[in-house]
Write an enzyme that holds these catalytic residues in place. Structure first.
Site, mmCIF file in Angstrom:
data_model
loop_
_atom_site.group_PDB
_atom_site.id
_atom_site.type_symbol
_atom_site.label_atom_id
_atom_site.label_comp_id
_atom_site.label_asym_id
_atom_site.label_seq_id
_atom_site.Cartn_x
_atom_site.Cartn_y
_atom_site.Cartn_z
ATOM 1 N N LEU A 45 0.822 -1.215 0.000
ATOM 2 C CA LEU A 45 0.000 0.000 0.000
ATOM 3 C C LEU A 45 0.854 1.262 0.000
ATOM 4 O O LEU A 45 1.989 1.264 0.483
ATOM 5 C CB LEU A 45 -0.967 0.006 1.177
ATOM 6 C CG LEU A 45 -0.426 -0.038 2.610
ATOM 7 C CD1 LEU A 45 0.012 1.317 3.104
ATOM 8 C CD2 LEU A 45 -1.499 -0.599 3.523
ATOM 9 N N CYS A 90 9.816 4.759 2.676
ATOM 10 C CA CYS A 90 10.013 3.421 2.089
ATOM 11 C C CYS A 90 11.116 3.374 1.031
ATOM 12 O O CYS A 90 12.100 2.663 1.208
ATOM 13 C CB CYS A 90 8.706 2.927 1.505
ATOM 14 S SG CYS A 90 7.404 2.912 2.735
HETATM 15 C C1 UGA Z 1 5.788 3.107 -1.654
HETATM 16 C C2 UGA Z 1 5.266 2.089 -2.683
HETATM 17 O O1 UGA Z 1 4.652 2.785 -3.763
HETATM 18 C C3 UGA Z 1 4.240 1.151 -2.029
HETATM 19 O O2 UGA Z 1 3.846 0.161 -2.973
HETATM 20 C C4 UGA Z 1 4.890 0.477 -0.830
HETATM 21 O O3 UGA Z 1 3.965 -0.375 -0.141
HETATM 22 C C5 UGA Z 1 5.373 1.543 0.134
HETATM 23 O O4 UGA Z 1 6.335 2.397 -0.542
HETATM 24 C C6 UGA Z 1 6.051 0.825 1.289
HETATM 25 O O5 UGA Z 1 7.056 0.158 1.065
HETATM 26 O O6 UGA Z 1 5.490 0.821 2.411
HETATM 27 P P1 UGA Z 1 4.880 5.397 -0.590
HETATM 28 O O7 UGA Z 1 6.280 5.579 -0.096
HETATM 29 O O8 UGA Z 1 3.747 5.570 0.347
HETATM 30 O O9 UGA Z 1 4.702 3.932 -1.233
HETATM 31 O O10 UGA Z 1 4.633 6.454 -1.750
HETATM 32 P P2 UGA Z 1 4.737 6.481 -3.356
HETATM 33 O O11 UGA Z 1 3.433 6.880 -3.889
HETATM 34 O O12 UGA Z 1 5.328 5.250 -3.873
HETATM 35 O O13 UGA Z 1 5.758 7.685 -3.564
HETATM 36 C C7 UGA Z 1 7.116 7.596 -3.145
HETATM 37 C C8 UGA Z 1 7.891 8.792 -3.638
HETATM 38 O O14 UGA Z 1 8.029 8.761 -5.057
HETATM 39 C C9 UGA Z 1 7.228 10.137 -3.331
HETATM 40 O O15 UGA Z 1 8.210 11.061 -2.937
HETATM 41 C C10 UGA Z 1 6.590 10.549 -4.640
HETATM 42 O O16 UGA Z 1 6.436 11.935 -4.791
HETATM 43 C C11 UGA Z 1 7.612 9.996 -5.616
HETATM 44 N N1 UGA Z 1 7.037 9.755 -6.962
HETATM 45 C C12 UGA Z 1 6.097 8.806 -7.158
HETATM 46 C C13 UGA Z 1 7.515 10.507 -8.048
HETATM 47 O O17 UGA Z 1 8.398 11.376 -7.894
HETATM 48 N N2 UGA Z 1 6.997 10.251 -9.299
HETATM 49 C C14 UGA Z 1 6.044 9.306 -9.508
HETATM 50 O O18 UGA Z 1 5.622 9.130 -10.686
HETATM 51 C C15 UGA Z 1 5.579 8.565 -8.417
#
Ligand code: UGA
Length: 471
Positions: free
Chosen positions: A153, A264
Site C-alpha cells: 500500500l 520506504c
Molecule cells: C511506496 C510504494 O509505492 C508502495 O507500494 C509500498 O507499499 C510503500 O512504498 C512501502 O514500502 O510501504 P509510498 O512511499 O507511500 O509507497 O509512496 P509512493 O506513492 O510510492 O511515492 C514515493 C515517492 O516517489 C514520493 O516522494 C513521490 O512523490 C515519488 N514519486 C512517485 C515521483 O516522484 N513520481 C512518480 O511518478 C511517483
C-alpha cells in the site's frame, strides 16, 4: 477469523482496519500506551484519507480493538501479523530488525496451537527464518507456522490500495500457513480477480524490496530524462505519455519531480543494497538510483537560484507543499527539507505552507515561517516554489497568488500547474523537464490542439476531430 496485529503504524493500522472491514475480529497491539489510548478514543496517530471513518466504524461495531496487553491479544488468534517498524540503522543502511525480533520473542509463549505468525513488516531475506528460530526456541515445531505477506500500500492511498491491490504475495514454508492465508484472502479477492502469488518465504521477502527498488528506479529514470528534455527542447509529460502507453512500460510512476522521498523507497533501496553486498552481488542499477536521487534533491535548490537570476541572498522564498507527497502528513525524506535548508544556507528567508504537514514540518525545520494559507504564504515573496502537488495547490488562483508577490517567479517542481495559466497570470515559470526559454524561442510555433501531447484515436482522425486528451 481472529487476527492480532502487532504494531499500529501505517501498515499495521491500515491492514488491521481493512481486515475488520472484511468481517474478521481484529485486535491491534502497540507498546505506546498514549497511541492506544488515542485510538480507543478515535484519535489517529497518522493522517490517511478514509481511515478515521473506518476505524471508528469497526471499533464501535466491536470488530476492531486496541490494547497494550500483548499476551491477551495473542492467545486466541488464528493469525498474528507482525507489522512493526524496520527503520534504517543509523550509519549502516540496513534494516533494524530489533522490533521484529522482540515481537517474535514476546508473542512466542502465548501463541495458540496452529497459529500462523505472518511478517508484514518490510524485512530482508531470511528474517522469516530468524523469526521461526526465535519462536521455535520456546514452542514445539509444527505447533505454529511462520509466513511472509509483504504489504504494497501507498501512503495517501492506503485504503483503496489495501482493499483492491494489484496482487497479494504470500511466502510460506508449510501447507497449513498457505491454507490459512488463502482462506483470509481468497473470499474477498476472488470476485475481483486479484491474483495471489504463493511462493517460498525468502522469495516473498525479496519481492517487496525488488518492487520498491524497481519503482524508485523508474522515477529516477524519468527524473534524469527530464534533465535531458530541458536541454534538448523536449517535453517530459509528452514523453511519459508516449512511452507509458507501451504496456511493457506502463504509464504509472513516470512523473518526474524533485526526487523520491518517504519512509520506504530511500530506506528500502539502501537495505536491498546491504543484502546484495552480504551475498557478494552488485546491484549497480539500484546503487545509481540511490546516488542520483540524493544528488537530485540537493540540485533542486539550484533550479530556484537560476529562476531568480542566480542569487537568493536576502530574498524571501515561499515554499508550497512540504510533505514527501500529497495526502499524507509524512515528512520523512521529503525533498522540501534539503531544498529549504540549502536555500537558507544561500541566505534566503523561507515561508512555507502545507495543508496537513505543518505540525510535523515544524519539528524538522528551523527558522521557517509556517503559514496556513497559501496566498498569505506568498505575500511579498520573491519566488514561489511548488514542492508537493496537493490538490489545493494545483487549483490555486495564480493571478491572486501573483498579485501578493514581489516578483513573478514560480518554480514548479511537480509540474502541478499549467504553464499557460501561469504565464497568463504574469508568472515566469520554471517547470521540470520542459523546454527552456531558449528552445521555445527557436522552435516553430505549434498550431492546433494536437500539438501538445494530445492523444488522438484512429476514429478521431477519420472524423477529422481534434482528438481527446488524456493528459
Ligand atoms: C511506496 C510504494 O509505492 C508502495 O507500494 C509500498 O507499499 C510503500 O512504498 C512501502 O514500502 O510501504 P509510498 O512511499 O507511500 O509507497 O509512496 P509512493 O506513492 O510510492 O511515492 C514515493 C515517492 O516517489 C514520493 O516522494 C513521490 O512523490 C515519488 N514519486 C512517485 C515521483 O516522484 N513520481 C512518480 O511518478 C511517483
Amino acid at each position: 477469523m481472529k487476527i492480532t496485529m502487532i504494531g499500529t503504524g501505517y501498515v499495521g493500522l491500515v491492514s488491521g482496519t481493512c481486515f475488520a472491514h472484511w468481517g474478521n475480529d481484529v485486535i491491534c497491539v502497540d507498546k505506546n500506551a498514549a497511541k492506544i489510548a488515542g485510538l480507543n478514543q478515535g484519535i489517529l496517530p497518522i493522517y490517511e484519507p478514509e481511515l478515521d471513518g473506518l476505524v471508528s466504524k469497526y471499533h464501535q461495531a466491536g470488530r476492531l480493538s486496541f490494547t497494550c496487553d500483548l499476551a491477551a491479544a495473542v492467545k486466541d488468534a488464528d493469525i498474528v501479523f507482525i507489522a512493526v517498524g524496520t527503520p534504517a540503522r543509523a550509519g549502516h543502511g540496513d534494516a533494524d530488525l530489533s522490533f521484529v525480533y522482540m515481537a517474535a520473542k514476546e508473542i512466542a509463549p502465548h501463541l495458540a496451537e496452529g497459529a500462523v505468525v505472518v511478517v508484514k513488516s518490510t524485512v530482508p531475506v531470511g528474517t522469516g527464518d530468524a523469526v521461526d528460530k526465535i519462536i521455535g526456541s520456546v514452542r514445539r515445531r509444527g505447533s505454529y507456522s511462520v509466513a511472509s505477506n509483504p504489504e504494497f500500500l501507498r501512503e495517501g492511498a492506503a485504503i483503496p490500495d489495501f482493499l483492491k491491490p494489484d496482487r497479494v504475495v504470500i511466502g510460506v514454508e508449510d501447507m497449513h500457513a498457505q491454507t490459512v492465508l488463502m482462506q483470509l484472502y481468497r473470499d474477498v479477492f476472488a470476485p475481483h480477480d486479484v491474483p495471489v502469488v504463493v511462493t517460498r518465504r525468502r522469495t516473498s521477502e525479496l519481492i517487496k524490496y525488488a518492487a520498491n527498488a524497481f519503482l524508485a528506479t523508474k522515477i529516477t529514470f524519468m527524473n534524469e530524462l527530464a534533465d535531458l528534455c530541458e536541454l534538448a527542447g523536449s517535453d517530459i509529460s509528452d514523453l511519459a505519455l508516449g512511452i507509458g502507453l507501451d504496456r511493457r512500460i506502463g504509464s504509472c510512476f513516470l512523473n518526474a519531480g524533485p526526487g523520491y522521498g518517504g519512509s520506504c523507497f530511500p530506506k528500502d533501496t539502501l537495505a536491498l543494497l546491504r543484502t546484495a553486498q552480504d551475498y557478494g552481488v552488485a546491484l549497480r542499477v539500484v546503487e545509481e538510483t540511490v546516488t542520483a536521487n540524493e544528488a537530485r534533491k540537493r540540485k533542486m535548490a539550484l533550479k530556484v537560484l537560476d529562476a531568480v537570476g542566480g542569487d537568493v541572498d536576502g530574498l524571501t522564498i515561499a515554499v508550497l507543499g512540504l510533505t514527501f507527497k500529497p495526502d499524507t502528513d509524512d515528512m520523512r525524506e521529503a525533498p522540501s527539507v534539503p531544498l529549504i535548508e540549502t536555500l537558507q544556507r544561500f541566505g534566503a528567508t523561507i515561508r512555507a505552507f502545507d495543508p496537513v504537514g505543518m505540525p510535523n514540518a515544524a519539528q524538522m525545520l528551523d527558522d521557517v515561517a509556517l503559514i496556513d494559507d497559501p496566498y498569505e504564504c506568498a505575500r511579498n515573496a520573491d519566488a514561489v516554489v511548488i514542492v508537493t502537488e496537493w490538490d489545493c495547490i494545483r487549483r490555486l488562483d495564480l493571478t491572486r497568488l501573483r498579485k501578493r508577490m514581489n516578483a513573478p517567479v514560480l518554480v514548479d517542481l511537480r509540474n502541478a500547474v499549467s504553464q499557460e495559466s501561469a504565464e497568463a497570470a504574469g508568472f515566469r515559470i520554471t517547470m521540470i523537464g520542459k523546454p527552456t526559454r531558449n528552445h521555445k524561442e527557436t522552435q516553430p510555433v505549434l498550431q492546433g490542439r494536437g500539438a501538445r501531447g494530445r492523444l488522438h484515436t484512429g476514429n478521431d482522425e477519420k472524423a477529422g476531430t481534434a482528438g481527446r486528451s488524456r493528459l
